[in-house]
Design a protein around this motif. Structure first.
Motif, PDB file in Angstrom:
ATOM      1  N   ARG A 196       0.517  -2.763 -14.045  1.00  9.47           N
ATOM      2  CA  ARG A 196      -0.731  -3.393 -13.609  1.00  9.47           C
ATOM      3  C   ARG A 196      -1.523  -2.458 -12.702  1.00  9.47           C
ATOM      4  O   ARG A 196      -2.746  -2.410 -12.752  1.00  9.47           O
ATOM      5  CB  ARG A 196      -0.423  -4.707 -12.889  1.00  9.47           C
ATOM      6  CG  ARG A 196      -1.675  -5.414 -12.368  1.00  9.47           C
ATOM      7  CD  ARG A 196      -1.329  -6.774 -11.789  1.00  9.47           C
ATOM      8  NE  ARG A 196      -0.342  -6.650 -10.727  1.00  9.47           N
ATOM      9  CZ  ARG A 196      -0.631  -6.331  -9.465  1.00  9.47           C
ATOM     10  NH1 ARG A 196      -1.881  -6.057  -9.131  1.00  9.47           N
ATOM     11  NH2 ARG A 196       0.306  -6.267  -8.546  1.00  9.47           N
ATOM     12  N   TRP A 197      -0.819  -1.695 -11.852  1.00  8.40           N
ATOM     13  CA  TRP A 197      -1.521  -0.734 -11.012  1.00  8.40           C
ATOM     14  C   TRP A 197      -2.250   0.309 -11.856  1.00  8.40           C
ATOM     15  O   TRP A 197      -3.357   0.715 -11.531  1.00  8.40           O
ATOM     16  CB  TRP A 197      -0.526  -0.034 -10.080  1.00  8.40           C
ATOM     17  CG  TRP A 197      -0.077  -0.891  -8.933  1.00  8.40           C
ATOM     18  CD1 TRP A 197      -0.668  -2.022  -8.473  1.00  8.40           C
ATOM     19  CD2 TRP A 197       1.072  -0.689  -8.109  1.00  8.40           C
ATOM     20  NE1 TRP A 197       0.024  -2.544  -7.415  1.00  8.40           N
ATOM     21  CE2 TRP A 197       1.098  -1.744  -7.158  1.00  8.40           C
ATOM     22  CE3 TRP A 197       2.093   0.267  -8.081  1.00  8.40           C
ATOM     23  CZ2 TRP A 197       2.088  -1.852  -6.187  1.00  8.40           C
ATOM     24  CZ3 TRP A 197       3.069   0.163  -7.105  1.00  8.40           C
ATOM     25  CH2 TRP A 197       3.074  -0.889  -6.170  1.00  8.40           C
ATOM     26  N   ARG A 198      -1.637   0.733 -12.928  1.00 11.51           N
ATOM     27  CA  ARG A 198      -2.230   1.780 -13.750  1.00 11.51           C
ATOM     28  C   ARG A 198      -3.292   1.252 -14.699  1.00 11.51           C
ATOM     29  O   ARG A 198      -4.350   1.855 -14.852  1.00 11.51           O
ATOM     30  CB  ARG A 198      -1.149   2.497 -14.578  1.00 11.51           C
ATOM     31  CG  ARG A 198      -0.159   3.290 -13.765  1.00 11.51           C
ATOM     32  CD  ARG A 198       0.648   4.243 -14.626  1.00 11.51           C
ATOM     33  NE  ARG A 198       0.816   3.834 -16.003  1.00 11.51           N
ATOM     34  CZ  ARG A 198       1.809   3.049 -16.444  1.00 11.51           C
ATOM     35  NH1 ARG A 198       2.705   2.583 -15.594  1.00 11.51           N
ATOM     36  NH2 ARG A 198       1.905   2.740 -17.710  1.00 11.51           N
ATOM     37  N   THR A 204       4.571  -4.509 -12.302  1.00 10.91           N
ATOM     38  CA  THR A 204       3.646  -4.201 -11.208  1.00 10.91           C
ATOM     39  C   THR A 204       3.097  -2.787 -11.346  1.00 10.91           C
ATOM     40  O   THR A 204       1.906  -2.538 -11.136  1.00 10.91           O
ATOM     41  CB  THR A 204       4.358  -4.353  -9.860  1.00 10.91           C
ATOM     42  OG1 THR A 204       4.873  -5.687  -9.746  1.00 10.91           O
ATOM     43  CG2 THR A 204       3.409  -4.077  -8.712  1.00 10.91           C
ATOM     44  N   ARG A 207       2.626   1.632  -3.340  1.00 10.73           N
ATOM     45  CA  ARG A 207       1.701   2.019  -4.395  1.00 10.73           C
ATOM     46  C   ARG A 207       1.353   3.501  -4.310  1.00 10.73           C
ATOM     47  O   ARG A 207       1.290   4.204  -5.333  1.00 10.73           O
ATOM     48  CB  ARG A 207       0.430   1.179  -4.298  1.00 10.73           C
ATOM     49  CG  ARG A 207      -0.538   1.377  -5.446  1.00 10.73           C
ATOM     50  CD  ARG A 207      -1.651   0.350  -5.397  1.00 10.73           C
ATOM     51  NE  ARG A 207      -2.383   0.425  -4.136  1.00 10.73           N
ATOM     52  CZ  ARG A 207      -3.280  -0.476  -3.732  1.00 10.73           C
ATOM     53  NH1 ARG A 207      -3.500  -1.534  -4.479  1.00 10.73           N
ATOM     54  NH2 ARG A 207      -3.911  -0.335  -2.597  1.00 10.73           N
ATOM     55  N   VAL A 234      -5.848   0.417 -10.555  1.00 17.87           N
ATOM     56  CA  VAL A 234      -5.888   1.137  -9.279  1.00 17.87           C
ATOM     57  C   VAL A 234      -5.465   2.568  -9.567  1.00 17.87           C
ATOM     58  O   VAL A 234      -4.296   2.829  -9.878  1.00 17.87           O
ATOM     59  CB  VAL A 234      -4.946   0.492  -8.234  1.00 17.87           C
ATOM     60  CG1 VAL A 234      -5.026   1.261  -6.925  1.00 17.87           C
ATOM     61  CG2 VAL A 234      -5.317  -0.968  -8.036  1.00 17.87           C
ATOM     62  N   SER A 273       0.825  -1.204   0.000  1.00 16.21           N
ATOM     63  CA  SER A 273       0.000   0.000   0.000  1.00 16.21           C
ATOM     64  C   SER A 273       0.864   1.261   0.000  1.00 16.21           C
ATOM     65  O   SER A 273       0.617   2.199  -0.765  1.00 16.21           O
ATOM     66  CB  SER A 273      -0.921   0.002   1.223  1.00 16.21           C
ATOM     67  OG  SER A 273      -1.750  -1.144   1.227  1.00 16.21           O
TER      68      SER A 273
END
Length: 408
Positions: A50-52, A47, A21, A67, A18
């Motif tokens: 993938r978050w974006r 990673t 990120r 995310v 968290s």
């Protein structure tokens, strides 16, 4: 032994990222590239992507939504896209994000985003396009000035033609078809009927209301709001059988005995006359309602009228969803005649009856008291209509066509 064995032996699971990120998105907002931001935070570049952008399902990996941090502006507070939103769209296009993902992140419709990209993108000489947010904002601002003069007001010849048609009591649709036939090679003289309606309703204020009421056949001076038919509550206590369940033989008018019914209303809604039209022969019967048009009075008049006909000439009855048919179930029990109801706001489903009601207004004008007409007078009017030759019957009269059926 230079390490300590954990006392809690339960599985730890994946490491929560968290804090990493949050730091990653903070660096991205500052303009740092994905690789540099991932290197600073200490995660793999995949990673960060993938978050974006999220992740599609593949193998054992489940799909993961993107995310995104909270958008720093209110996306849906205005009707038009703002410059901040256009900058955001340009950044996400550069990251090859799908349109639906961008729309979800901004709280907009996907069609809004796709339309914005298509209308305001910049196309180069090679045919490739790029979305430049500041150029897109300039294009949107150049199209925004209002209000533009209406086409009918800009072309005097067109305005005079429309005015002449309205003076002759033509409908806007008739005027538009006349324009296309008289000026086939002049597209500037072509309009749709909605353009005429808009020009009339916008200008129909104050003193012009009386002129507008004379120009339009409906006599309305403003738009009539249309109700949402799906939001209607059930009309009657007994469930209705809709017209979609009516036998197919009633639709093609090949088999006689299928009737359409309605009421014509008198002054202030205080009086009414019931109308029945047979679909195959267009034979007309009128219901005498001297005591009112309540559901019980209409039911009793229908029962008395239906019982005067042979059984093979009364197979079904189609009505609209008026309150006068609240006792339709008791009518069906008394006469063994099923009642089918039209869809809301669909008068064309009873076309023969609607046409007949228009003919009857010649005998019973709107705004008059219909209770003064006797049963004998109604029978005389019905006999006159049934003796009138009809083009749809090959110029036979409804009475002649019905007589052939009875003798056969």
């Amino acid at each position: 032994m230079d390490f300590e064995i954990r006392k809690v032996r339960s599985p730890q699971g994946r490491k929560k990222l968290s804090a990493e990120r949050a730091a990653y998105f903070q660096l991205m907002q500052q303009g740092v590239s994905n690789e540099d931001a991932c290197r600073i935070v200490g995660v793999n570049s995949k990673t960060g992507r993938r978050w974006r952008n999220g992740r599609r399902p593949s193998g054992r990996n489940k799909a993961a939504p993107p995310v995104r941090p909270v958008v720093p502006f209110s996306a849906s507070s205005t009707r038009c896209l703002s410059q901040d939103e256009r900058i955001y769209i340009a950044d996400r296009i550069r990251e090859k994000a799908p349109v639906r993902a961008i729309a979800a992140e901004l709280g907009r419709s996907p069609s809004t985003i796709s339309r914005e990209i298509r209308r305001n993108r910049t196309t180069g000489t090679t045919g490739q396009w790029r979305y430049r947010p500041y150029a897109a904002q300039a294009r949107a601002d150049s199209r925004r000035p209002r209000s533009k003069p209406r086409k009918i007001h800009r072309i005097p010849e067109l305005r005079d033609f429309v005015q002449a048609g309205l003076d002759r009591r033509w409908s806007p649709e008739q005027i538009c078809h006349a324009l296309k036939s008289q000026f086939p090679d002049r597209p500037e003289m072509h309009v749709v009927h909605e353009t005429v309606y808009q020009a009339l309703y916008v200008q129909g204020r104050g003193e012009l209301r009386r002129e507008l009421a004379r120009a339009l056949r409906s006599g309305r001076t403003r738009r009539k709001p249309q109700r949402q038919t799906r939001s209607r509550q059930p009309r009657f206590r007994d469930p209705m059988v809709m017209i979609s369940e009516r036998p197919a033989e009633a639709e093609d008018r090949a088999v006689p005995g299928h009737w359409e019914g309605d009421l014509i209303i008198g002054k202030d809604g205080a009086s009414a006359i019931g109308t029945l039209v047979e679909r195959a022969t267009r034979y007309v019967m009128l219901l005498h309602l001297p005591d009112g048009r309540s559901a019980e009075h209409v039911r009793d008049a229908l029962v008395d009228t239906v019982r005067t006909l042979p059984g093979h000439l009364v197979r079904s009855l189609t009505w609209d969803q008026g309150a006068e048919m609240a006792t339709h179930k008791s009518f069906s029990i008394a006469t063994d005649v099923p009642v089918y109801f039209c869809d809301p706001a669909s008068p064309w489903q009873r076309g023969s009856n609607e046409n007949t009601n228009g003919l009857l207004r010649q005998y019973f004008p709107k705004g008059t008291d219909l209770s003064v007409h006797t049963r004998e007078h109604l029978e005389a009017v019905a006999a006159e209509l049934n003796g009138r030759p009809r083009k749809t019957l090959g110029w036979e009269t409804p009475a002649e066509r019905l007589h052939k059926l009875l003798t056969a």
